[in-house]
Design a protein around this motif. Structure first.
Motif, short mmCIF file in Angstrom:
data_model
loop_
_atom_site.label_atom_id
_atom_site.label_comp_id
_atom_site.label_asym_id
_atom_site.label_seq_id
_atom_site.Cartn_x
_atom_site.Cartn_y
_atom_site.Cartn_z
N VAL A 233 -9.36 -6.35 45.81
CA VAL A 233 -8.10 -7.04 46.08
C VAL A 233 -7.37 -7.31 44.76
CG1 VAL A 233 -7.15 -9.21 46.88
CG2 VAL A 233 -8.76 -7.99 48.30
N TYR A 287 -12.92 -16.92 41.94
CA TYR A 287 -11.99 -17.06 43.06
C TYR A 287 -10.69 -17.70 42.62
CZ TYR A 287 -16.15 -15.82 45.55
OH TYR A 287 -17.25 -15.15 45.96
N VAL A 288 -10.79 -18.56 41.60
CA VAL A 288 -9.58 -19.13 41.03
C VAL A 288 -8.75 -18.02 40.39
CG1 VAL A 288 -8.68 -20.75 39.32
CG2 VAL A 288 -10.71 -21.35 40.65
N MET A 290 -8.80 -14.89 41.18
CA MET A 290 -8.25 -14.05 42.24
C MET A 290 -7.03 -14.71 42.87
SD MET A 290 -10.06 -12.80 45.72
CE MET A 290 -9.15 -12.72 47.25
N ALA A 291 -7.15 -16.00 43.19
CA ALA A 291 -6.02 -16.70 43.81
C ALA A 291 -4.82 -16.68 42.88
CB ALA A 291 -6.41 -18.13 44.17
N LEU A 294 -3.32 -13.13 42.85
CA LEU A 294 -2.61 -12.82 44.10
C LEU A 294 -1.36 -13.65 44.28
CD1 LEU A 294 -5.24 -12.12 46.85
CD2 LEU A 294 -4.08 -10.58 45.31
#
Lengths: 306, 307
Positions: A233, A287-288, A290-291, A294
């Motif tokens: 992603v 994940y931070v 990634m967020a 995105l």
């Protein structure tokens, strides 16, 4: 944290990133070419580790184990494609998520039923069991360097296949516009089967290579699968180049974060709490990232043009 | 059609109300039914997103987890009064949904699935970091919640009817939402986003509100789940749990909240039944899931409708 330690962490991070790439490459192509979400890709990695360990024990040789894992995981991937996945191409993402989730449940439990819940070990080959001096007074495990080298070689091979061969061209074209490629007379189903089997083999190979340095256990693919999804992603769905760069990024952030966060936390917390908080923060860090990526680039870093 | 859906739901509620008096009154079977009803609420909340708004979330377990951990944090501080804990649990999950939804709703399709999964994992790892609350090992509650200082919820029968009452309220709320102007905009945006925009509706705000409402209901079910088990662990938030919830919704059918309700009840009961048959029940359950996807497109609700 000194420079030597940072250097070792960076090497570990790169090596983890390479393993992630091997898993993510198949995932992103299947995703890109067929618009197919395969949650069961992580269990291919787990199966690779189990097959590697079992075959190595049966043949008495690490090398045979690794080599035989390739056709074994390829065959298993094609079998799954035949039994389950090909019936889902025309269905929506929701159905794909659910059916492949069923495959995960089945295979995780199947591995438990056959091998038990206790972790399995795969012995290191003698040739690669020592250490290599990479700096003054620092021995880095030979096997980890071998993973790095083998992974890079496979990444190179994959790059060559995808960027420089006719099949690779079709796969790339399929990833950007499957309908058009199909209209040009290419059997997109067969192309997909090829990509799928190859992806399963790469994931299996990654599992077998990781087996000697990790404990081989049921469910070991689940968390890796999530990280591989993060990779594709971030990288941009369908893009092998994006997956490569994102895999290294994720590997480095994850590993160096794991190394540094506890030290950072120790500034405010007592050592045991710092260790735990650091591990949790490191797990979240990716994940931070990634967020954040995105939020600014919703289609990932290297979106495939459509 | 709509009338039939409501009749099905009412029949289930009646059966659940009668269950304790027709052989399901023992502690164990009551606990099982409570668990099924609690997952029913969570599944209904997810069906508002998946069926109503077309938003496939793989992070709904995190909403339950936030609600459950709100109970843990308050329990640790010896705050166990339901009139305080329940609203706080709901508000915490709604706040988490608002924060993560504001980013997630900007994406769509596969990216939405992935980003909700990522936020779910963030919550999962956060809970394993709470050393004070047992970390990975989980946390055992001192007691169930009190209502005005009384321990009535310790009684299995009372807890059963509290869960049933809340389940009916949740079902009625989601049913009403889907039939309201709000719900029709959600469904219109699901079917054709461009057209919804052209008519002058901005789907983002509607979807975000739906996401927050689903999060709040998820939080409520988490509060109840913590009380049913008197135990909370990070495993409540694992992404596989979100997968289970999605399966409940699909198993029941996307036609409306009654589908999710049936799916959740069937899921919990089948799981229980298979686990009694064999230790390796997932060997049967996994293929069953695949067959459901292949052959039961409308879910249980679809089967009933055809029949």
């Amino acid at each position: 944290m000194n420079t030597t330690l940072l250097f070792v962490q960076a090497l570990n991070g790169l090596q983890f990133g390479i393993l992630l790439f091997l898993v993510a490459a198949g995932l992103t192509l299947v995703f890109g070419v067929m618009d197919f979400i395969n949650l069961a890709h992580g269990v291919q990695y787990m199966l690779g580790a189990y097959m590697g360990a079992t075959l190595a024990a049966l043949t008495g040789s690490f090398w045979w184990g690794l080599l035989l894992t390739l056709p074994a995981t390829l065959g298993f991937g094609l079998l799954l494609e035949f039994l389950v996945f090909r019936h889902l191409y025309e269905r929506d993402h929701l159905s794909q998520v659910l059916a492949t989730f069923g495959v995960i449940l089945f295979l995780n439990q199947g591995v438990k039923a056959v091998f038990g819940t206790a972790p399995m070990q795969m012995p290191l080959p003698e040739l690669l069991s020592g250490g290599v001096p990479v700096m003054d007074g620092l021995l880095y495990p030979t096997y980890r360097i071998a993973i790095l080298v083998a992974g890079l070689a496979i990444a190179g091979l994959l790059w060559f296949l995808v960027e420089r061969t006719r099949v690779g061209m079709l796969v790339r074209a399929g990833a950007s516009n499957a309908a058009m490629v199909s209209a040009l007379g290419v059997d997109i189903r067969r192309l997909f089967m090829l990509v799928f089997g190859f992806g399963a083999m790469l994931a299996g190979f990654a599992g077998a290579m990781a087996a000697p340095i990790l404990s081989v256990e049921p469910g070991m693919g689940d968390n890796l699968l999530i990280l591989a999804f993060v990779v594709i992603v971030i990288g941009g769905i369908g893009s092998v180049r994006g997956a490569f760069i994102a895999a290294l990024l994720v590997g480095l952030v994850e590993t160096i974060g794991r190394g540094m966060m506890p030290d950072l936390m120790r500034l405010f917390l007592d050592p045991s709490a710092a260790r735990q908080a650091g591990a949790a923060m490191a797990s979240m860090l990716i994940y931070v990232v990634m967020a954040a990526i995105l939020a600014f680039r919703p289609a990932g870093l290297f979106p495939v043009r459509r | 059609m709509k009338r039939q859906d409501i009749a099905i739901a009412l029949a289930i509620f009646a059966a659940l109300a009668l269950a304790p008096f027709i052989g399901f009154g023992q502690g164990y079977s009551l606990t099982l039914l409570a668990r099924a009803m609690i997952f029913g609420m969570a599944a209904i909340s997810l069906s508002l997103l998946v069926g109503g708004a077309g938003l496939v979330s793989l992070g709904q377990a995190a909403m339950m987890g936030v609600g459950a951990y709100a109970v843990v944090v308050l329990d640790h501080g010896r705050i166990t009064e339901a009139w305080m804990v329940v609203p706080i649990g709901i508000a915490a999950a709604a706040a988490f949904a608002l924060l993560t939804g504001a980013i997630a709703i900007r994406t769509s399709g596969v990216h939405f699935i992935m980003i909700t999964l990522a936020f779910g994992q963030m919550a999962f790892f956060t809970t394993s970091f709470f050393a004070l609350y047992g970390g990975d090992d989980g946390y055992t509650l001192y007691n169930r919640l009190e209502v005005f200082g009384s321990r009535v919820l310790e009684g299995g029968l009372v807890f059963h009817f509290v869960c049933l009452g809340l389940l009916i309220a949740v079902w009625a709320l989601v049913q009403a939402l889907l039939n309201s102007r709000f719900g029709r905009v959600l469904q219109a945006a699901r079917d054709n986003e461009t057209r919804a925009r052209a008519v002058g509706f901005e789907p983002y705000a509607y979807r975000l509100v739906a996401y927050v409402i689903a999060g709040a209901i998820g939080g409520l079910s988490g509060v109840l789940l913590a009380n049913a088990a008197e135990f909370v662990a990070p495993a409540y938030l694992a992404w596989q749990r979100s997968g289970d919830l999605l399966f409940m919704v699909i198993l029941g059918g996307l036609a409306g909240p009654h589908g999710a309700l049936m799916g959740a009840l069937a899921f919990v009961l089948i799981e229980e039944w298979l686990a009694k048959l064999t230790e390796h029940w997932r060997l049967i359950f996994g293929p069953m899931l695949i067959f459901c996807v292949f052959f039961m497109r409308g879910g249980i609700a679809g089967l009933l409708r055809r029949g």
